[in-house]
Design a protein around this motif. Structure first.
Motif, PDB file in Angstrom:
ATOM      1  N   GLY A 425       0.829  -1.195   0.000  1.00  0.00           N
ATOM      2  CA  GLY A 425       0.000   0.000   0.000  1.00  0.00           C
ATOM      3  C   GLY A 425       0.863   1.244   0.000  1.00  0.00           C
ATOM      4  N   LEU A 426       0.720   2.042  -1.046  1.00  0.00           N
ATOM      5  CA  LEU A 426       1.486   3.279  -1.141  1.00  0.00           C
ATOM      6  C   LEU A 426       0.736   4.239  -2.053  1.00  0.00           C
ATOM      7  N   ASP A 427       0.499   5.432  -1.563  1.00  0.00           N
ATOM      8  CA  ASP A 427      -0.133   6.484  -2.360  1.00  0.00           C
ATOM      9  C   ASP A 427       0.958   7.462  -2.771  1.00  0.00           C
ATOM     10  N   PRO A 428       1.334   7.491  -4.068  1.00  0.00           N
ATOM     11  CA  PRO A 428       2.445   8.338  -4.493  1.00  0.00           C
ATOM     12  C   PRO A 428       2.134   9.824  -4.447  1.00  0.00           C
ATOM     13  N   VAL A 429       0.859  10.186  -4.388  1.00  0.00           N
ATOM     14  CA  VAL A 429       0.481  11.596  -4.307  1.00  0.00           C
ATOM     15  C   VAL A 429       0.558  12.093  -2.872  1.00  0.00           C
ATOM     16  N   ARG A 430       0.006  11.330  -1.959  1.00  0.00           N
ATOM     17  CA  ARG A 430      -0.012  11.726  -0.543  1.00  0.00           C
ATOM     18  C   ARG A 430       1.202  11.228   0.225  1.00  0.00           C
ATOM     19  N   ARG A 431       2.054  10.442  -0.431  1.00  0.00           N
ATOM     20  CA  ARG A 431       3.262   9.906   0.198  1.00  0.00           C
ATOM     21  C   ARG A 431       2.917   9.177   1.501  1.00  0.00           C
ATOM     22  N   SER A 432       1.965   8.285   1.386  1.00  0.00           N
ATOM     23  CA  SER A 432       1.526   7.513   2.540  1.00  0.00           C
ATOM     24  C   SER A 432       1.547   6.035   2.191  1.00  0.00           C
ATOM     25  N   GLY A 433       1.600   5.176   3.210  1.00  0.00           N
ATOM     26  CA  GLY A 433       1.597   3.751   2.947  1.00  0.00           C
ATOM     27  C   GLY A 433       2.014   2.944   4.157  1.00  0.00           C
ATOM     28  N   ALA A 434       2.283   1.668   3.931  1.00  0.00           N
ATOM     29  CA  ALA A 434       2.686   0.764   4.998  1.00  0.00           C
ATOM     30  C   ALA A 434       3.790  -0.162   4.493  1.00  0.00           C
ATOM     31  N   VAL A 435       4.728  -0.472   5.382  1.00  0.00           N
ATOM     32  CA  VAL A 435       5.827  -1.386   5.072  1.00  0.00           C
ATOM     33  C   VAL A 435       5.855  -2.470   6.145  1.00  0.00           C
ATOM     34  N   PHE A 436       5.948  -3.745   5.715  1.00  0.00           N
ATOM     35  CA  PHE A 436       5.997  -4.869   6.637  1.00  0.00           C
ATOM     36  C   PHE A 436       7.375  -5.516   6.585  1.00  0.00           C
ATOM     37  N   PHE A 437       7.911  -5.810   7.763  1.00  0.00           N
ATOM     38  CA  PHE A 437       9.209  -6.476   7.843  1.00  0.00           C
ATOM     39  C   PHE A 437       9.232  -7.334   9.104  1.00  0.00           C
ATOM     40  N   ALA A 448      -3.172  10.116   5.822  1.00  0.00           N
ATOM     41  CA  ALA A 448      -3.179  11.035   4.681  1.00  0.00           C
ATOM     42  C   ALA A 448      -4.088  10.485   3.603  1.00  0.00           C
ATOM     43  N   GLY A 449      -4.997  11.302   3.124  1.00  0.00           N
ATOM     44  CA  GLY A 449      -5.963  10.786   2.158  1.00  0.00           C
ATOM     45  C   GLY A 449      -6.270  11.750   1.046  1.00  0.00           C
ATOM     46  N   TYR A 450      -7.455  11.655   0.533  1.00  0.00           N
ATOM     47  CA  TYR A 450      -7.810  12.326  -0.702  1.00  0.00           C
ATOM     48  C   TYR A 450      -8.894  13.368  -0.450  1.00  0.00           C
ATOM     49  N   ASP A 451     -10.162  12.996  -0.478  1.00  0.00           N
ATOM     50  CA  ASP A 451     -11.218  13.975  -0.240  1.00  0.00           C
ATOM     51  C   ASP A 451     -11.987  13.648   1.042  1.00  0.00           C
ATOM     52  N   VAL A 452     -11.344  12.905   1.941  1.00  0.00           N
ATOM     53  CA  VAL A 452     -11.967  12.550   3.201  1.00  0.00           C
ATOM     54  C   VAL A 452     -11.356  13.407   4.297  1.00  0.00           C
ATOM     55  N   ASP A 453     -12.156  13.753   5.302  1.00  0.00           N
ATOM     56  CA  ASP A 453     -11.649  14.543   6.416  1.00  0.00           C
ATOM     57  C   ASP A 453     -10.858  13.630   7.345  1.00  0.00           C
ATOM     58  N   ASN A 471     -19.058   3.635  24.011  1.00  0.00           N
ATOM     59  CA  ASN A 471     -18.815   3.829  22.579  1.00  0.00           C
ATOM     60  C   ASN A 471     -18.094   5.126  22.259  1.00  0.00           C
ATOM     61  N   GLU A 472     -17.353   5.625  23.212  1.00  0.00           N
ATOM     62  CA  GLU A 472     -16.559   6.831  22.975  1.00  0.00           C
ATOM     63  C   GLU A 472     -15.330   6.490  22.138  1.00  0.00           C
ATOM     64  N   ILE A 473     -15.029   7.331  21.151  1.00  0.00           N
ATOM     65  CA  ILE A 473     -13.839   7.134  20.328  1.00  0.00           C
ATOM     66  C   ILE A 473     -12.601   7.486  21.141  1.00  0.00           C
ATOM     67  N   GLU A 474     -11.623   6.592  21.144  1.00  0.00           N
ATOM     68  CA  GLU A 474     -10.359   6.854  21.821  1.00  0.00           C
ATOM     69  C   GLU A 474      -9.392   7.494  20.824  1.00  0.00           C
ATOM     70  N   HIS A 475      -9.009   8.722  21.092  1.00  0.00           N
ATOM     71  CA  HIS A 475      -8.148   9.451  20.168  1.00  0.00           C
ATOM     72  C   HIS A 475      -6.731   8.884  20.186  1.00  0.00           C
ATOM     73  N   GLY A 476      -6.055   9.019  19.049  1.00  0.00           N
ATOM     74  CA  GLY A 476      -4.674   8.586  18.950  1.00  0.00           C
ATOM     75  C   GLY A 476      -3.826   9.628  18.256  1.00  0.00           C
ATOM     76  N   VAL A 477      -2.596   9.780  18.711  1.00  0.00           N
ATOM     77  CA  VAL A 477      -1.662  10.717  18.090  1.00  0.00           C
ATOM     78  C   VAL A 477      -1.119  10.099  16.803  1.00  0.00           C
ATOM     79  N   VAL A 478      -1.166  10.843  15.697  1.00  0.00           N
ATOM     80  CA  VAL A 478      -0.687  10.345  14.410  1.00  0.00           C
ATOM     81  C   VAL A 478       0.569  11.115  14.018  1.00  0.00           C
ATOM     82  N   GLU A 479       1.641  10.389  13.760  1.00  0.00           N
ATOM     83  CA  GLU A 479       2.906  10.995  13.365  1.00  0.00           C
ATOM     84  C   GLU A 479       3.300  10.519  11.971  1.00  0.00           C
ATOM     85  N   GLU A 480       4.282  11.201  11.371  1.00  0.00           N
ATOM     86  CA  GLU A 480       4.675  10.867   9.995  1.00  0.00           C
ATOM     87  C   GLU A 480       5.170   9.429   9.897  1.00  0.00           C
TER      88      GLU A 480
END
Length: 548
Positions: A425-437, A448-453, A471-480
């Motif tokens: 998974g890699l979005d070349p426009v938003r420079r986002s994705g996942a790497v498994f090792f 990072a997405g497209y037209d979604v908030d 059913n409260e959403i537990e917030h999480g810190v998102v880093e690069e």
């Protein structure tokens, strides 16, 4: 002496038979009448089961989350979905099922389906930036063979339901990419009752230079060669067409293909217009609706889906094809919690690179599958192409990104692990994705997405089902850069990216991400690669058919 030994042996046999009967009764009681019927059928097939499948049913669910099965782990107060048939079919306790416990698709439809049908990374195909919508001129590259184009000539190849891999040109359509027949819709979503769509690109970023549409002011018909009755629920329409395809197929014919490859890409449980679940009122659970209308609506969609999957299974049995059929069930991405799906206990949801977005239910069932149980190693969605080809005894093309795991599915070996960092998974426009090792996963710009908030807390946090006691959403810190140890932290709560001792793993993953990013194909490049010129695009007049 001998008589005493004979007595002991006979007594042991009787006791063993008693244990087996008790275990069988317990299994039947656990799954109920519907699943007992399924268990009886699959058990009866054991003596006639073939090791090389003759037919394939590829069943693709849409936005069905890891928490959307009747057997899913849920928080206190939350009601399991009404999916007994699907749940047992995907269960590792079913001796004819290999459950794929770490099945890894992309976080949205188009890239997942591109990799599923090619065995290639979607980013190498120019298919990994968000999803295809009306107004965009790109599709699967002509230079890349699809699974259908690779199958032996004795296969009848039919797609019923959703395509979502290109529609701007006739050469992009399913019947130009290996399918003999197509009965369904081209785009990513559809009105379950109106059978049209308002999905379109919004601006130059997605439509291309000089083109933009008022995406949600008009609707366009998007049903093609699908027998749909006015006002009929689309999941029922898709199933009826698929049942007809099975019924009309003659596996004993000497003048037509002797094997069937039927792909049924369901509309459910994708949301309908304006992000709301569309369902049949008769499937609503009043008690659940009193606690959460949204979860009740999703459950109604899932219940109808479950009943329709059961119809397909029994039709194969009626045609005496079931014992020779390999059934693959998977969801194209994680669930969308804002539409009532559940990805509990994982983080994020559809559109994100957290486990809630790129973990989904999946299993392989039927002919050639031995021993049941779960495959715990990584099973990437692109692994399905080589796995299917090896299963049916066909040649697997060289140069695929996917690996065949048929040896593990058929009980002859363990799942093959990737020894190098692997970008899934890699979005070349938003420079986002996942790497498994190994046991680690690097998430890069995970929301990072497209037209979604993507600032919404459900994108980077933990979302319990609406009907849970808490059913409260537990917030999480998102880093690069976020590095997780999935062996000990599947919920992705501890970021190891800045922790001493993990820098080498982090560096290896970032290096591989940068390498794949460098070679990723953008939508603009893909459009140029198609070549030729298009007539002026007028979506209101041309609808969702090919433009030229």
């Amino acid at each position: 002496g001998a008589p005493l030994m004979a007595y002991i042996t006979a007594k042991g046999v009787i006791l063993a038979l008693g244990v087996v009967l008790v275990a069988l009764f317990s299994l039947i009681s656990k799954f109920g009448n519907v699943d007992a019927q399924l268990t009886t059928q699959t058990t009866a097939q054991t003596s006639t089961q073939t090791t090389t499948p003759r037919h394939v049913l590829l069943l693709v669910l849409d936005d069905f989350g890891i928490g959307d099965l009747a057997t899913s782990t849920l928080p206190p107060g939350s009601t399991p979905t009404s999916t007994p048939f699907l749940s047992h079919l995907l269960s590792p306790e079913n001796h004819r099922t290999k459950s794929l416990s770490t099945f890894t698709p992309y976080p949205q439809c188009t890239p997942s389906r591109a990799s599923l049908l090619t065995g290639k990374r979607a980013e190498s195909l120019g298919m990994s930036h968000y999803v295809l919508v009306h107004g965009q001129d790109y599709c699967l590259p002509y230079s890349t063979s699809t699974l259908m184009e690779t199958l032996p000539e004795n296969y009848k190849k039919i797609l019923v339901g959703k395509w979502h891999l290109g529609h701007s040109r006739k050469s992009c359509l399913p019947t130009s990419r290996g399918f003999d027949e197509f009965h369904g819709y081209y785009l990513g979503s559809i009105d379950f009752y109106g059978h049209d769509n308002s999905e379109a690109c919004c601006c130059e970023e997605s439509c291309g230079p000089g083109r933009s549409f008022d995406a949600f002011n008009s609707t366009y018909p998007d049903v093609h060669d699908l027998d749909v009755k006015p006002g009929e629920y689309i999941t029922d329409s898709i199933t009826r067409s698929a049942l007809s395809s099975i019924e009309s197929f003659d596996p004993d014919s000497s003048t037509s293909p002797s094997s069937l490859f039927l792909t049924v890409a369901m509309a459910a449980t994708h949301n309908g217009p304006f992000g709301n679940p569309q369902f049949k009122e008769s499937d609503i659970d009043p008690d659940l609706a009193s606690r959460s209308e949204r979860r009740a609506g999703f459950n109604a969609m899932a219940k109808n889906l479950d009943e329709n999957v059961k119809k397909l299974y029994h039709k194969l049995d009626e045609k005496n094809m079931l014992s020779e059929t390999l059934i693959i069930i998977l969801s194209d991405n994680g669930g969308e919690t804002s539409s009532g799906s559940s990805v509990y206990p994982y983080r994020g949801q559809k559109f994100t690179y957290f486990n809630g977005g790129i973990r989904s239910p999946a299993a392989i069932h039927g002919a050639g599958v031995e021993g049941g149980g779960a495959l715990d190693g990584m099973f990437w969605i692109g692994d399905m192409t080589p796995t299917i080809l090896e299963a049916i005894g066909a040649e697997v093309p060289k140069g695929l990104d996917g690996l065949s795991h048929w040896g593990a599915v058929s009980g002859k070996s363990i799942i093959e692990e990737r020894v190098q960092p692997f970008v899934s998974g890699l979005d070349p426009v938003r420079r986002s994705g996942a790497v498994f090792f190994d046991q680690y996963k690097l998430v890069v710009n995970g929301t990072a997405g497209y037209d979604v908030d993507f600032s919404k807390p459900e994108m980077g946090g933990w979302v319990p089902p609406d009907d849970a006691d808490s059913n409260e959403i537990e917030h999480g810190v998102v880093e690069e850069f976020m590095l997780f140890d999935l062996r000990n932290d599947e919920e992705e709560r501890v970021n190891l990216a800045g922790v001493e001792g993990f820098r080498e793993v982090l560096s290896l993953c970032i290096t591989e991400f940068s390498r794949v990013m460098k070679h990723a194909v953008t939508v603009e490049q893909q459009t140029k690669n198609l070549g030729g010129a298009l007539d002026e695009i007028t979506p209101g007049a041309q609808g969702y058919g090919p433009w030229v």
